[in-house]
Structures are given as structure tokens and as C-alpha cells.
Design an enzyme around this catalytic site. Structure first.
Site, PDB file in Angstrom:
ATOM      1  N   LYS A  44     -11.903  -2.185   7.751  1.00  0.00           N
ATOM      2  CA  LYS A  44     -11.139  -3.025   8.666  1.00  0.00           C
ATOM      3  C   LYS A  44     -11.639  -2.833  10.105  1.00  0.00           C
ATOM      4  O   LYS A  44     -12.105  -3.762  10.735  1.00  0.00           O
ATOM      5  CB  LYS A  44      -9.653  -2.678   8.627  1.00  0.00           C
TER       6      LYS A  44
ATOM      7  N   TRP B  87       0.824  -1.214   0.000  1.00  0.00           N
ATOM      8  CA  TRP B  87       0.000   0.000   0.000  1.00  0.00           C
ATOM      9  C   TRP B  87       0.853   1.257   0.000  1.00  0.00           C
ATOM     10  O   TRP B  87       0.494   2.254  -0.629  1.00  0.00           O
ATOM     11  CB  TRP B  87      -0.973  -0.030   1.182  1.00  0.00           C
TER      12      TRP B  87
ATOM     13  N   ASP C 275      -1.455   6.529   6.423  1.00  0.00           N
ATOM     14  CA  ASP C 275      -2.542   5.644   6.022  1.00  0.00           C
ATOM     15  C   ASP C 275      -2.757   4.679   7.180  1.00  0.00           C
ATOM     16  O   ASP C 275      -1.928   3.802   7.431  1.00  0.00           O
ATOM     17  CB  ASP C 275      -2.157   4.904   4.745  1.00  0.00           C
TER      18      ASP C 275
END
Length: 363
Positions: free
Chosen positions: A198, A104, A174
Site C-alpha cells: 500500500k 482484516w 496492523d
């Protein structure tokens, strides 16, 4: 009536708290006497505005977000933030600094490169991201626009234990896979973003916590929807937001508050992680952890077995016993247990017991 629930270890979308699902079920066709579902309410209605504001207020309380920061509920996932952040904050004569800790952060870097100049100031790619790298202030260019990190790495099972702190450097994180898993000092971050799927709720909503001082750096003539000012001025209601997702997020935040807040949730997360890591560590090498000890994630436990045949047997037998989502990502192989906030302690106890039994039979 008892509800049969899978042991859900999916990496995302992931487990939601059962009480949240049950309350949403109760309110599905008639939200607070409106005679409509939240999905049917106008996003301009007072009823929905109350939902949105309640979510902001509860998140502010849970994370002790100072009034120096704004909260936004956006669409496009964390992936859109990979582009929005450099478009808004990477100036012509500046450099975006990135720490690479997994897939990511690589994607965030790729998008920033399309906007302006970037540099990688630390990376553990050469070891297949088994750890969080050390970071030296000297590696940051004098014209650094911001420092970008990914706080938790779902694929590799690593997590920052301590965040970098550099004076006069805007830290952007992030936190899609570990926001609200433990207390953080929001004031140390200029921007935090997190996809909801999540720890916050269902997919479709992205939370952005942004320092107000950053807004003066936004250039003119950005596309309207890609300008953070657009969404701040309209309280995240410039266009139709994902209303049901925000409603579910609000219920999840209420659930965290009912547990005792982020500190209590963090204690529970530590217990869950210790159970599974203990099964790995006492297996005498039958289970091999991907992450180094000092970089182990509280949210994603990654490990491999001695060979592919045993991995296949492990996954097949675990599925028979009600465990879901334990296959590892192809970048690492093996297995991965994602133990986000809503995964109950009992599920982790059951998994640890299964791992111990499987190792005793096959080691």
C-alpha cells in the site's frame, strides 16, 4: 519524454512513486556497478546487505523508531502475522484482546483463536463498520496478553484518529494500509506490522517493528521460521528474503524522505482526502459516504451512489477518462478511492472534478 500514467486508485497492490519506478528501471540490469540486477545479487553479499541496512536506517529516521525496537523484513504478508503474533505472545493463561473494525481484524481474530483464548473488547460490526468504536479500559481482561487493532480499514474507509493508550497493555497494530501516511509515536506500540503493497513498496515484503522487551515472552520450540528471534538474530536474512521487494521499499523510503518526511507527506494526504470528501459532502446526498465523519480514512475514501445503474455508469465513464481501481468492495458496494502516499495530488484533483461533473449531470 513524458510518461503516460493512469490515475491509479487501486486498493493494493497500489500506486508507486514514478521517480522510484524510473530509478529502478535505470538500475535494473546493473545495480551500482555490479553488472547484475538486485534480483540477481546474493542476499549474503555486501551490496544487498547495504540495501537492507539502508532501508532499516531510513525507516528508523522517518518514524523516529527508538532503539527499544527492532525492524524486520519478513515474508507471508500481514496474514502470516495474524498467526505469528499469538504463537509468540499469547500465553497459556492469557487472553488476546481484539478491536473489530473490519475484515482484516476479523481475520486476525480468527487466527488467534486457533492458538489461544481471545476476546472482542469493542466492535462496530453491527453497523457494517462505519466507524471506529470507543474502547473502555474496563473491557480489557486482567490477563490481557496484548490489545490488537487495525489502524486503517481499506474496505470500509475508516481509520483510527487516536490510538488507545492503556498502561501496562501491549498495543499491537496492523498498519498495512496507512503506515507512513502520518507521524506516529512508535514507542507507544509493542508491535507494528505492515504489508508493503500500500504505502511501502510492491507486494512480497512485510515490515515488522517490534519492541525488544516482547522477545523474552516467546516460548521455546516454536517452528524456526515462525519465531521472531530467528529473524532478529539473522538481520532478516535467515533464509532468502524478497530481495527486489526490499530494494524497492528502500527506494520508496528515500522518496518519502525527499518529499520532506512523514509530516510533509501527511499534509499532502490531508489535502488529497479533503478534495474527494468535499465532492461527496457538497453533492447533496448524491454521493453517500460509508464512514462517519469522525472515522474517515485519509487513505481509502468509500462512498455509494443512489443506485446500481448510476454506479455502473460512474465506473464506466471514470475508466474512459483514465481512472483505475474505483470499484468498491462487495461488503460496501459503490466506489472506493485509495489515495495512498504515492497517489499524486493531481490525480485526486482530477477525480474530484470528475465526481462534481458526474453529479451535476445525473443528480
Amino acid at each position: 519524454m513524458s510518461v503516460k500514467r493512469a490515475y491509479n486508485f487501486n486498493a493494493g497492490p497500489s500506486a508507486l512513486p514514478l521517480p522510484v519506478l524510473q530509478l529502478a528501471q535505470q538500475e535494473l540490469t546493473d545495480f551500482k556497478g555490479t553488472g547484475m540486477s538486485v534480483m540477481e545479487l546474493s542476499h549474503r553479499s555486501k551490496e544487498f546487505e547495504n540495501v537492507l541496512n539502508h532501508a532499516k536506517e531510513t525507516l528508523t529516521e522517518l518514524l523516529s523508531i527508538p532503539d527499544t525496537h527492532e525492524i524486520l523484513f519478513l515474508q507471508g504478508g500481514a496474514s502470516l502475522q495474524f498467526s505469528m503474533i499469538p504463537m509468540n505472545f499469547l500465553g497459556k493463561d492469557q487472553v488476546g484482546a481484539f478491536v473489530l473494525t473490519g475484515a482484516w481484524s476479523e481475520k486476525a481474530l480468527k487466527e488467534a483463536k486457533k492458538v489461544g483464548e481471545t476476546t472482542v473488547v469493542a466492535s462496530t460490526k453491527e453497523e457494517n463498520y462505519r466507524s471506529i468504536p470507543t474502547l473502555d479500559r474496563a473491557a480489557l481482561p486482567s490477563n490481557t496478553a496484548y490489545l490488537h487493532i487495525t489502524s486503517n480499514n481499506t474496505i470500509f474507509g475508516t481509520q483510527w484518529a487516536e490510538y488507545p493508550k492503556f498502561e501496562n497493555i501491549d498495543l499491537i497494530a496492523d498498519m498495512s494500509s496507512d503506515i507512513l501516511c502520518r507521524p506516529i509515536d512508535v514507542s507507544k506500540f509493542s508491535l507494528i506490522y505492515a504489508g508493503a503493497q500500500k504505502n511501502l513498496g510492491p507486494s512480497g515484503v512485510t515490515v515488522v517493528i517490534i519492541k525488544k522487551d516482547l522477545l523474552k515472552r516467546i516460548p521455546a520450540n516454536l517452528p524456526t521460521m515462525l519465531d521472531y528471534n530467528t529473524h532478529i538474530k539473522s538481520n532478516s536474512l535467515y533464509n532468502t528474503p524478497p530481495t527486489f521487494g526490499i530494494y524497492m521499499l528502500s527506494l520508496v523510503l528515500d522518496w518519502i524522505k525527499e518529499q520532506g518526511g512523514v509530516t510533509v507527506v501527511a499534509e499532502n494526504n490531508k489535502k488529497k482526502a479533503e478534495l474527494i470528501y468535499s465532492s461527496i459532502d457538497k453533492s447533496n446526498g448524491f454521493y453517500t459516504p460509508h464512514a462517519t465523519n469522525d472515522s474517515r480514512s485519509l487513505m481509502n475514501v468509500t462512498f455509494t451512489l443512489p443506485n446500481e445503474e448510476l454506479t455502473a455508469a460512474f465506473l464506466a465513464q471514470s475508466k474512459e477518462q483514465g481512472f483505475v481501481g474505483l470499484a468498491g468492495h462487495r461488503s460496501v458496494g459503490g466506489c472506493r478511492a485509495s489515495i495512498y502516499n504515492a497517489v499524486p495530488l493531481e490525480a485526486c484533483q482530477a477525480l474530484a472534478a470528475f465526481m462534481d461533473e458526474f453529479a451535476s449531470v445525473h443528480a
